[in-house]
Design an enzyme around this catalytic site. Sequence first.
Site, mmCIF file in Angstrom:
data_model
loop_
_atom_site.group_PDB
_atom_site.id
_atom_site.type_symbol
_atom_site.label_atom_id
_atom_site.label_comp_id
_atom_site.label_asym_id
_atom_site.label_seq_id
_atom_site.Cartn_x
_atom_site.Cartn_y
_atom_site.Cartn_z
ATOM 1 N N CYS A 126 0.809 -1.231 0.000
ATOM 2 C CA CYS A 126 0.000 0.000 0.000
ATOM 3 C C CYS A 126 0.843 1.283 0.000
ATOM 4 O O CYS A 126 0.550 2.225 -0.740
ATOM 5 C CB CYS A 126 -0.954 0.002 1.189
ATOM 6 S SG CYS A 126 -0.224 -0.625 2.707
ATOM 7 N N GLN A 153 1.502 5.646 8.890
ATOM 8 C CA GLN A 153 0.555 4.664 8.350
ATOM 9 C C GLN A 153 -0.607 4.342 9.285
ATOM 10 O O GLN A 153 -0.439 4.168 10.493
ATOM 11 C CB GLN A 153 1.319 3.391 7.950
ATOM 12 C CG GLN A 153 2.305 3.647 6.819
ATOM 13 C CD GLN A 153 3.030 2.418 6.309
ATOM 14 O OE1 GLN A 153 4.213 2.475 6.030
ATOM 15 N NE2 GLN A 153 2.338 1.299 6.161
ATOM 16 N N LYS A 205 10.283 -3.334 1.343
ATOM 17 C CA LYS A 205 9.269 -3.496 0.281
ATOM 18 C C LYS A 205 9.226 -2.202 -0.533
ATOM 19 O O LYS A 205 9.167 -2.227 -1.762
ATOM 20 C CB LYS A 205 7.879 -3.747 0.881
ATOM 21 C CG LYS A 205 7.646 -5.154 1.393
ATOM 22 C CD LYS A 205 6.256 -5.223 2.044
ATOM 23 C CE LYS A 205 6.086 -6.460 2.885
ATOM 24 N NZ LYS A 205 4.876 -6.403 3.720
ATOM 25 N N HIS A 234 -2.874 6.265 4.640
ATOM 26 C CA HIS A 234 -1.449 6.455 4.920
ATOM 27 C C HIS A 234 -0.992 7.825 4.398
ATOM 28 O O HIS A 234 -1.430 8.263 3.315
ATOM 29 C CB HIS A 234 -0.617 5.405 4.177
ATOM 30 C CG HIS A 234 -0.826 3.993 4.641
ATOM 31 N ND1 HIS A 234 -1.490 3.648 5.795
ATOM 32 C CD2 HIS A 234 -0.406 2.817 4.083
ATOM 33 C CE1 HIS A 234 -1.476 2.323 5.930
ATOM 34 N NE2 HIS A 234 -0.840 1.804 4.908
HETATM 35 N N1 LIG Z 1 -4.948 -3.583 5.070
HETATM 36 C C1 LIG Z 1 -4.269 -3.028 4.081
HETATM 37 O O1 LIG Z 1 -4.190 -1.780 3.939
HETATM 38 C C2 LIG Z 1 -3.567 -3.856 3.074
HETATM 39 C C3 LIG Z 1 -3.029 -3.235 1.978
HETATM 40 C C4 LIG Z 1 -2.389 -3.988 1.014
HETATM 41 C C5 LIG Z 1 -2.317 -5.342 1.178
HETATM 42 N N2 LIG Z 1 -2.854 -5.947 2.279
HETATM 43 C C6 LIG Z 1 -2.729 -7.407 2.377
HETATM 44 O O2 LIG Z 1 -4.016 -7.989 2.200
HETATM 45 C C7 LIG Z 1 -4.121 -9.171 2.999
HETATM 46 C C8 LIG Z 1 -5.345 -9.071 3.913
HETATM 47 O O3 LIG Z 1 -5.250 -7.903 4.720
HETATM 48 P P1 LIG Z 1 -6.467 -7.391 5.616
HETATM 49 O O4 LIG Z 1 -6.014 -6.101 6.166
HETATM 50 O O5 LIG Z 1 -7.750 -7.474 4.867
HETATM 51 O O6 LIG Z 1 -6.461 -8.517 6.786
HETATM 52 P P2 LIG Z 1 -7.681 -9.054 7.672
HETATM 53 O O7 LIG Z 1 -8.654 -7.965 7.910
HETATM 54 O O8 LIG Z 1 -7.035 -9.686 8.849
HETATM 55 O O9 LIG Z 1 -8.384 -10.184 6.753
HETATM 56 C C9 LIG Z 1 -7.753 -11.406 6.422
HETATM 57 C C10 LIG Z 1 -8.666 -12.222 5.518
HETATM 58 O O10 LIG Z 1 -7.993 -13.416 5.094
HETATM 59 C C11 LIG Z 1 -8.839 -14.544 5.371
HETATM 60 N N3 LIG Z 1 -8.021 -15.743 5.563
HETATM 61 C C12 LIG Z 1 -7.130 -16.002 6.544
HETATM 62 N N4 LIG Z 1 -6.591 -17.227 6.370
HETATM 63 C C13 LIG Z 1 -7.177 -17.770 5.273
HETATM 64 C C14 LIG Z 1 -7.074 -19.022 4.598
HETATM 65 N N5 LIG Z 1 -6.223 -19.961 5.013
HETATM 66 N N6 LIG Z 1 -7.834 -19.228 3.489
HETATM 67 C C15 LIG Z 1 -8.688 -18.289 3.046
HETATM 68 N N7 LIG Z 1 -8.842 -17.087 3.648
HETATM 69 C C16 LIG Z 1 -8.097 -16.831 4.760
HETATM 70 C C17 LIG Z 1 -9.589 -14.121 6.614
HETATM 71 O O11 LIG Z 1 -10.723 -14.954 6.809
HETATM 72 P P3 LIG Z 1 -11.399 -15.130 8.279
HETATM 73 O O12 LIG Z 1 -12.242 -13.913 8.526
HETATM 74 O O13 LIG Z 1 -12.217 -16.375 8.124
HETATM 75 O O14 LIG Z 1 -10.279 -15.274 9.267
HETATM 76 C C18 LIG Z 1 -9.956 -12.695 6.215
HETATM 77 O O15 LIG Z 1 -11.006 -12.705 5.269
HETATM 78 C C19 LIG Z 1 -2.771 -9.301 3.727
HETATM 79 O O16 LIG Z 1 -1.936 -10.139 2.944
HETATM 80 C C20 LIG Z 1 -2.247 -7.903 3.732
HETATM 81 O O17 LIG Z 1 -0.857 -7.854 3.806
HETATM 82 C C21 LIG Z 1 -3.488 -5.244 3.225
#
Ligand SMILES: NC(=O)c1ccc[n+]([C@@H]2O[C@H](COP(=O)([O-])OP(=O)(O)OC[C@H]3O[C@@H](n4cnc5c(N)ncnc54)[C@H](OP(=O)(O)O)[C@@H]3O)[C@@H](O)[C@H]2O)c1
Length: 329
Positions: A126, A153, A205, A234
């Site tokens: 991000c 952030q 990164k 951010h």
């Molecule tokens: N937040 C940001 O600004 C941002 C920006 C860029 C990239 N990202 C990336 O995007 C990803 C998710 O971030 P987030 O902030 O959305 O996290 P989050 O709110 O913790 O959500 C994680 C998601 O992944 C699911 N999950 C976990 N283990 C899984 C599995 N084994 N199989 C299928 N689904 C699974 C969770 O399901 P449950 O609800 O069932 O646990 C939930 O839907 C991460 O890799 C993060 O680095 C985030």
Amino acid sequence: MQVAVVGATGLVGSMMLKVLEERNFPVDDLILVASEKSVGKEITFKNKTYKVISAADAIAKKPAIALFSAGGASSLELAPKFAEVGTTVIDNSSAWRMDVTKKLIVPEVNAHVLTKQDKIIANPNCSTIQMVVVLNPLHKKYKIKRVVVSTYQSVTGTGVKAVTQLMNERKGISGEMAYKYPIDLNVIPQIDVFLDNGYTKEEMKMVNETKKIMSDGSIALTATTVRIPVMGGHSEAVNIEFSIDFDVEEVKNILHNTKGVIVMDDITKQIYPMPMHAHNKDEVFVGRIRRDESQPKTLNLWVVADNLRKGAATNAVQIAEYLLEKNLM
Ligand SMILES: NC(=O)c1ccc[n+]([C@@H]2O[C@H](COP(=O)([O-])OP(=O)(O)OC[C@H]3O[C@@H](n4cnc5c(N)ncnc54)[C@H](OP(=O)(O)O)[C@@H]3O)[C@@H](O)[C@H]2O)c1
């Protein structure tokens, strides 16, 4: 078109659904995947209710496209399985970003490198996305030599658990901690784990992804990434040294004419971007555009974007839109 969202219950996954709906992406059938514990959970999309299913059931449906935001480990395991059945995966985790066989895409900068053969496409970090959208047009004009960036952030960058930690602290409730330290009324100069060189993974990164997206390994970049108790997006203080000199008004004009960028810069009226402006917006906001008076050919600016939108969901959906428009799926 069958569209899968993997990580549909998370912060980024929920935003992906919102962005797909807002932009009227042609979804004929929506396939929702999360971890085993969420299978059966109901989610509404365009006034229709869908149930979360397992990854195995989703792969069996062979969706045309899968937007992933389920963490690196799930992506390493599941993305190749989706790709094997012909699905084009756009992944938000860091799993594939630096893999030399995978493209790392910010549509405003390098969507043109995509081909029909790209079955796993990486969405950058991000903090990197919002910075390169601004750096790219300036690099084209003045050739960047070095960038020094410090980030501020949002807790939404860490996911649901971090938002809950901040809210709990504000209410005086003790609960699960996403960070080692309190985040409310605090600033944490660590994002992701520390590496052998003393930098964090997030900082490296920004260094490595910028060079890959902008296809220029000669750009020197150093970063300090910091978590602050903010929700809307951010912010970044960016110092850029160019090879050739610039005119500040011309820089403002270039950015004003850059797709996806909004210039908010009028210090006479105290106008500059803040997370409260970027929150829920798809654009990257830039202000405080000024010459660095300490050395020649160097510019300072301030960049703000909603990390859940342009930093994640919007960028992924824009990649999908590009693939569709160019018939690359
Ligand atoms: N937040 C940001 O600004 C941002 C920006 C860029 C990239 N990202 C990336 O995007 C990803 C998710 O971030 P987030 O902030 O959305 O996290 P989050 O709110 O913790 O959500 C994680 C998601 O992944 C699911 N999950 C976990 N283990 C899984 C599995 N084994 N199989 C299928 N689904 C699974 C969770 O399901 P449950 O609800 O069932 O646990 C939930 O839907 C991460 O890799 C993060 O680095 C985030």
